[in-house]
Design a protein around this motif. Structure first.
Motif, PDB file in Angstrom:
ATOM      1  N   THR A 143      39.753  41.962  38.762  1.00 28.06           N
ATOM      2  CA  THR A 143      38.734  41.105  39.374  1.00 28.06           C
ATOM      3  C   THR A 143      38.823  39.686  38.833  1.00 28.06           C
ATOM      4  OG1 THR A 143      37.311  43.016  39.635  1.00 28.06           O
ATOM      5  CG2 THR A 143      36.236  40.877  39.773  1.00 28.06           C
ATOM      6  N   LYS A 174      39.530  36.438  41.078  1.00 28.72           N
ATOM      7  CA  LYS A 174      38.562  35.327  41.156  1.00 28.72           C
ATOM      8  C   LYS A 174      39.240  34.021  40.731  1.00 28.72           C
ATOM      9  CE  LYS A 174      34.503  37.102  42.488  1.00 28.72           C
ATOM     10  NZ  LYS A 174      33.105  37.276  42.163  1.00 28.72           N
ATOM     11  N   SER A 232      34.840  36.886  47.084  1.00 26.45           N
ATOM     12  CA  SER A 232      34.103  38.012  46.512  1.00 26.45           C
ATOM     13  C   SER A 232      35.080  39.153  46.263  1.00 26.45           C
ATOM     14  CB  SER A 232      32.976  38.472  47.449  1.00 26.45           C
ATOM     15  OG  SER A 232      33.520  39.138  48.568  1.00 26.45           O
ATOM     16  N   ALA A 275      32.459  40.138  36.835  1.00 22.32           N
ATOM     17  CA  ALA A 275      32.547  39.218  37.990  1.00 22.32           C
ATOM     18  C   ALA A 275      32.545  39.949  39.326  1.00 22.32           C
ATOM     19  CB  ALA A 275      33.807  38.373  37.851  1.00 22.32           C
TER      20      ALA A 275
END
Ligand code: R5P
Length: 286
Positions: free
Chosen positions: A223, A227, A233, A255
């Protein structure tokens, strides 16, 4: 058909019985003061086809399964099917270092000593199935996962590694969205390095799909990488939410934008049901 729910899988077993329109019997399982398992099926007889729904993880549940198998057989079951939503030990499917056991094989052989059929769901390594000495099926959660996420704005489905790329493809194709995989290098039992994704993640709503989450290390690292690469998302879904060492708290506090799993292991985020998938398999002749 009669569905017997072991203590690990009561809600799933009840849902399964309701979908099949058959009797549900709950095993009354307790522990003796020394920790040994006591179980009893409160029914006059089970002279029908019987389905036992019970996980073989953690070890205490494996013992309960062995005891349930004996009780069900003694109560006159005609055909006994084990539904093992989460089959433990599948990751030790071979001898990695001399002196180790082939744990998955040991479990499969012992479980199939006293049953007529076995159903598993997204078993970690399909090769383990060959060790069941009876007819068996491994069901896939991809369809129910795709149904859940369809229409929720996902642009890209990813698997955390190339080994699981087939799962991302299956889910992605069913949802009608792009799919790919990340490259993962395991540094230790808890540390995983995810190489920057080769696809463009910028501005995308990403869904990571895995068979299981244990410590959560794989997903948290993936993740962060996504990101950093500009993903708008990142949600994660797995079949088996094992969530050891406060993994769920760590995941929800990371996150990640969403954490979901199937109900093979029952917990607060197991909102995707595999009951229908199992019911369909039980209705088939095999
Ligand atoms: C690995 O092959 C599995 O598919 C999972 O990615 C792995 O077991 C997850 O482990 P953890 O949550 O501890 O990173």
């Amino acid at each position: 058909m009669i569905v017997v729910g072991g203590s690990s899988s009561r809600d799933l077993a009840k849902d399964l019985a309701a979908l099949l329109g058959c009797t549900y019997v709950q095993a009354a399982t307790t522990r003796f003061p020394d920790g040994e398992c006591y179980t009893r099926i409160d029914s006059e007889s089970l002279s029908d086809d019987v389905v036992i729904v019970q996980n073989t993880y953690p070890d205490t549940n494996l013992i309960e399964m062995f005891l349930l198998q004996d009780a069900v057989r003694k109560m006159g079951a005609k055909k006994m099917t084990l539904v093992i939503p989460y089959f433990g030990y599948a990751r030790q499917d071979r001898v990695f270092k001399p002196g180790e056991p082939e744990s998955a094989k040991v479990m499969a052989m012992h479980l199939s000593m006293n049953c007529d059929r076995v159903i598993t769901v997204d078993i970690h390594k399909e090769a383990v199935l060959d060790h069941f000495n009876c007819p068996h099926k491994d069901l896939k959660a991809a369809a129910v996962i795709a149904d859940y996420f369809k229409g929720r704005g996902i642009d890209l489905v990813l698997s955390p590694d190339i080994g699981a790329a087939g799962r991302a493809k299956d889910v992605g194709e069913r949802m009608g969205v792009a799919y790919d995989h990340l490259n993962k290098t395991r540094l230790s039992g808890t540390d995983v390095k995810i190489a920057p994704a080769s696809m463009d993640c910028k501005g995308k709503h990403i869904l990571i799909v895995d068979d299981m989450i244990s410590t959560g290390g794989t997903i948290i690292t993936a993740t962060q990488a996504l990101k950093e690469a500009g993903a708008k998302s990142v949600a994660v879904v797995c079949t088996h939410g094992v969530f050891v060492n406060n993994a769920l708290e760590r995941l929800t506090g990371s996150a990640l934008d969403a954490v979901l799993c199937c109900n093979t292991l029952e917990n607060e985020v197991s909102h995707i049901s595999v009951a229908g998938t199992i019911a369909e398999a039980l209705k088939e002749k095999w």
